[in-house]
Each structure stands twice: as structure tokens, then as C-alpha cells.
Design an enzyme around this catalytic site. Structure first.
Site, PDB file in Angstrom:
ATOM      1  N   GLN A  94     -52.397 -58.169 -28.354  1.00  0.00           N
ATOM      2  CA  GLN A  94     -52.587 -56.770 -27.969  1.00  0.00           C
ATOM      3  C   GLN A  94     -51.500 -55.905 -28.598  1.00  0.00           C
ATOM      4  O   GLN A  94     -51.528 -54.684 -28.458  1.00  0.00           O
ATOM      5  CB  GLN A  94     -52.526 -56.643 -26.436  1.00  0.00           C
ATOM      6  CG  GLN A  94     -53.646 -57.388 -25.725  1.00  0.00           C
ATOM      7  CD  GLN A  94     -53.395 -57.481 -24.237  1.00  0.00           C
ATOM      8  OE1 GLN A  94     -52.673 -58.343 -23.754  1.00  0.00           O
ATOM      9  NE2 GLN A  94     -53.981 -56.562 -23.500  1.00  0.00           N
ATOM     10  N   HIS A 112     -55.868 -54.335 -30.775  1.00  0.00           N
ATOM     11  CA  HIS A 112     -55.558 -52.918 -30.524  1.00  0.00           C
ATOM     12  C   HIS A 112     -55.068 -52.199 -31.776  1.00  0.00           C
ATOM     13  O   HIS A 112     -54.507 -51.108 -31.687  1.00  0.00           O
ATOM     14  CB  HIS A 112     -54.532 -52.791 -29.392  1.00  0.00           C
ATOM     15  CG  HIS A 112     -55.098 -53.144 -28.044  1.00  0.00           C
ATOM     16  ND1 HIS A 112     -54.326 -53.488 -26.956  1.00  0.00           N
ATOM     17  CD2 HIS A 112     -56.386 -53.217 -27.615  1.00  0.00           C
ATOM     18  CE1 HIS A 112     -55.106 -53.761 -25.927  1.00  0.00           C
ATOM     19  NE2 HIS A 112     -56.361 -53.602 -26.298  1.00  0.00           N
ATOM     20  N   CYS A 120     -58.799 -43.271 -42.522  1.00  0.00           N
ATOM     21  CA  CYS A 120     -59.350 -41.917 -42.485  1.00  0.00           C
ATOM     22  C   CYS A 120     -60.127 -41.737 -41.182  1.00  0.00           C
ATOM     23  O   CYS A 120     -60.764 -42.674 -40.711  1.00  0.00           O
ATOM     24  CB  CYS A 120     -60.269 -41.710 -43.685  1.00  0.00           C
ATOM     25  SG  CYS A 120     -61.045 -40.075 -43.710  1.00  0.00           S
TER      26      CYS A 120
END
Ligand SMILES: [Zn+2]
Length: 235
Positions: A94, A112, A120
Site C-alpha cells: 500500500q 496505491h 497525464c
């Protein structure tokens, strides 16, 4: 004593506690604040729309803090385990820093996102390596398409990365270990519930996680002290 047989498939989930032992702030502690802001106010699609400069200020600060950090014995023990087990180890973190990679781990799943990558917010250009700081007065980075370059991070309200691979690995594993994770943040907090019945479940950490009862084996202490001992006993 930890036993891993030659047919075991091992799923390891690591959380903020492991990075905290390298001095990286967690922000999820008692107050969950950055300055006067709640973390949700600088790490969400809404925050990005409202004030991208503030968001980049926050992530620039995090990049600076993570740049100064070095892997601790927990990261090194995990990298060694990966060398022994090869593709029988599925390492899912994580954490958004690159301390596992610095320690020598390959194929780490960053559910994560990754602090040292950007992407972008408009086009499908893939995420790219980026360790720059975008703090005022620096201008906000723009993509060739005109879109804004954003941190490659799973924000509050966004879907974590690689969930298909993660749930596939959870189905297959015979040993599940959670290290230094609070057992609060979903969906990671429910991973252990997916493996009950087909995998042993082990918790390693200094603090009691919210989902403690789902684990059949617990090892209390700093990950950097417990993991090297646990894995040293492997034959
Ligand atoms: Zn673009």
C-alpha cells in the site's frame, strides 16, 4: 517458527508501518493532517480539480521526504525472500515509496500508486518516472496533449491499481501475511477475509490492526526486527 513449503504460494501485503520504520510519515496517524488540511482535502480528484497547485505542493513534499529515506531490514528481508521464492511470492504494498525496489525487490505491486511516477490526467500516455518537485513558484507540468500531469497515486475515491492480479493471487495463495498495515483502508483490509479457508494468515506489526481476529498467527514488533528473524528460520 515460520515454515514455507516448496509448494506454498505466499502473498505479502505491506502497509505504512513498514515505511514508517524508514522515517516516512504516514499521515494516517492520530490527526491525519498536513498543515491545516485533512489528507482527504489534498489527495482526491476533487482537490485536483479545485487546487492542483496545492496537490502538487503536498506530493512534492512527500517526494522530498521519501528521497531521503533508505530501506530498513524489513525491506531487505522481503527482497531476500523474493530471491528464494521467485514467482511464488506476490508482494503487494500500500506504500507509494520505492524502498522495496531500492532493497532489490522486483515485481512489487503498488496498489496505491507510485510516488516517483506521474501521468497525464487527460490522455492515455502511460505513467512515467518523475522525481521532480513542483512547488510554487514552479509551473504546473503539462502534457503534450494539453492535459495536466498529475501524481500517479490512487487518491481517495479512486480505484486501486492491479486489482485483477491481486485477487487472482489471493485465490492462489496458501500463506497470507500482512505487515505493518492498520487493517482499516479498503479494499486491502478485506484481503485476509478472501483467503480464509485456503491460506494460513499471519500478522506482523507493532500495532494491533482493526482486522486482527482474521489472523491465526501474530508476531508483535517492528517489521524490521520480526521479518528478518521469521525468514532466517526458513530452510
Ligand atoms: Zn496527455
Amino acid at each position: 517458527m515460520l515454515a514455507i513449503s516448496s509448494t506454498d504460494r505466499v502473498f505479502i501485503l505491506t502497509g505504512a508501518g513498514v515505511s514508517a520504520e524508514s522515517g516516512i510519515p504516514t499521515f494516517r496517524g492520530e490527526n491525519g493532517l498536513w498543515g491545516n488540511y485533512r489528507i482527504e482535502e489534498v489527495a482526491s480528484p476533487h482537490a485536483w480539480t479545485r487546487d492542483p497547485r496545492l496537490v502538487w505542493q503536498f506530493y512534492s513534499m512527500r517526494r522530498r521526504a521519501a528521497s531521503a529515506a533508505r530501506p530498513n531490514p524489513a525491506h531487505c528481508a522481503l527482497a531476500k525472500l523474493g530471491q528464494r521464492l521467485g514467482d511464488r511470492l506476490f508482494l503487494c504494498t500500500q506504500n507509494v515509496d520505492n524502498l522495496d525496489e531500492q532493497a532489490g525487490s522486483n515485481n512489487v505491486i503498488h496498489m496505491h500508486g507510485e510516488l516517483f511516477k506521474s501521468r497525464c490526467d487527460t490522455c492515455s500516455r502511460p505513467p512515467f518516472e518523475d522525481s521532480k518537485l513542483y512547488e510554487p513558484p514552479a509551473a504546473l507540468p503539462l502534457c503534450e496533449c494539453g492535459g495536466r500531469i498529475r501524481p500517479h497515486i490512487c487518491w481517495f475515491g479512486e480505484v486501486p491499481f492491479e486489482l485483477d492480479r491481486i485477487f487472482g493471487a489471493l485465490e492462489e495463495c496458501t500463506l497470507f501475511m500482512a505487515v505493518g498495515t492498520s487493517g482499516v483502508v479498503e479494499p486491502a483490509a478485506s484481503f485476509v477475509a478472501h483467503v480464509i479457508g485456503h491460506a494460513r494468515t499471519i500478522y506482523v506489526g507493532a500495532d494491533e490492526p482493526a482486522n486482527l481476529l482474521a489472523f491465526t498467527e501474530r508476531h508483535w514488533g517492528k517489521a524490521g526486527e520480526v521479518l528478518p528473524q521469521l525468514f532466517a528460520q526458513l530452510s
